[in-house]
Design an enzyme around this catalytic site. Structure first.
Site, PDB file in Angstrom:
ATOM      1  N   SER A  15      19.081 -25.059  44.568  1.00  0.00           N
ATOM      2  CA  SER A  15      17.674 -24.685  44.426  1.00  0.00           C
ATOM      3  C   SER A  15      16.787 -25.857  44.801  1.00  0.00           C
ATOM      4  O   SER A  15      17.199 -27.027  44.706  1.00  0.00           O
ATOM      5  CB  SER A  15      17.374 -24.270  42.981  1.00  0.00           C
ATOM      6  N   TYR A  38      17.697 -25.738  33.781  1.00  0.00           N
ATOM      7  CA  TYR A  38      18.120 -25.095  35.028  1.00  0.00           C
ATOM      8  C   TYR A  38      18.110 -26.107  36.172  1.00  0.00           C
ATOM      9  O   TYR A  38      19.063 -26.190  36.955  1.00  0.00           O
ATOM     10  CB  TYR A  38      17.179 -23.929  35.329  1.00  0.00           C
TER      11      TYR A  38
END
Length: 290
Positions: free
Chosen positions: A184, A197
């Site tokens: 990501s 995350y």
């Protein structure tokens, strides 16, 4: 004729909405585009056998559809609560003339992760491409409010599951095979509300770079895709409805991406066209820098 990327998809934000985790496509408004009507295959993965974790919806579904249209048989893993989405993905794989294998379970369970690989190999006769895409995220107002149970859920899903499945897959991979991890932009440009995350996504980048060095001599490539803001069911399930009207608006292209815009990156990295690409992180971010 070239298409203007700034206006190819929805240019405004998204209406406030909320779903319980893990989120379903049918309840996501507007419905994400997974390339169902647009992706055209060219036989680039003919005869390949792929396992995609989190393949029921979002980026995983778009990748599954693209792989099937490129000639691959596809197994997908997903949570049991996502059966509806998984069956829909399987129908698109079937329509492409390829075999779909549905393997529900929880990536936090080591036994499931290990059996996932063996069941894929049994069903498809082998494994050529492993896409480690399953992930969990939740909005964090502050570090003080981050419980150990939630931290454990994020780390076990995003990191432990990734390692367990990759480890189980290695004996079945041969020269020409590849592993692709969905990292990501959060690995490089973390949002404070996604602190845990983002930590896992940064760790995945280190995992990819180290594993690529381990496996290079065996002819197995390892790469990552780093998506930016992509409209998937995970977004309305992240418990930040107030952010949705602005979701993706801060990219240079001025909009959020769609899962269909990620699939070609996975096809490229899985195919022979990327035969000299390993240890790479491919950004698909609408122009946001890593």
């Amino acid at each position: 004729m070239p298409v203007d990327p700034a206006t190819r998809y929805r240019t405004e934000g998204f209406p406030p909405q909320h779903q319980e985790q893990p989120g379903l496509t049918s309840r996501t408004e507007p419905r994400p585009d997974h390339g169902e009507e647009s992706y055209v295959g060219h036989g680039r993965l003919q005869g390949y056998r792929a396992l995609i974790t989190g393949g029921d919806s979002g980026i995983g579904r778009a990748t599954a559809i693209a792989f099937a249209r490129e000639g691959a048989d596809v197994a997908i893993s997903y949570l049991p609560e996502e059966q509806e989405d998984a069956e829909d993905t399987a129908r698109w794989i079937d329509r492409a003339g390829q075999r779909a294998v549905l393997l529900p379970g929880d990536a936090r369970d080591e036994a499931y992760c290990t059996s996932l690989v063996s069941r894929t190999v049994d069903a498809l006769g082998g494994l050529d491409v492993l896409v480690l895409n399953a992930a969990y995220q939740e909005n964090r107002d502050s570090l003080e409010d981050l419980s150990t149970d939630e931290l454990d859920r994020v780390f076990r899903t995003n990191l432990y599951g990734t390692v367990w499945i990759a480890r189980a897959a290695l004996p079945h991979l041969s020269a020409g095979s590849s592993i692709i991890v969905t990292s990501s932009i959060q690995a490089f440009n973390p949002s404070p509300q996604l602190i845990d995350y983002a930590m896992t996504k940064a760790a995945q980048v280190a995992f990819v770079k180290a594993l690529a060095q381990q496996l290079g001599g065996r002819g197995i490539r390892v790469n990552a895709v780093a998506p930016g803001p992509i409209w998937t069911p995970l977004i309305p399930a992240t418990n930040w409805p107030e952010k949705l009207p602005e979701f993706g608006q801060d990219t240079p292209l001025g909009r959020a991406g769609q899962p269909a815009e990620l699939a070609p990156a996975y096809v490229y990295l899985a195919s022979d066209a990327a035969s000299y690409v390993s240890g790479a992180v491919l950004p698909v971010t609408g122009g946001k820098g890593l």
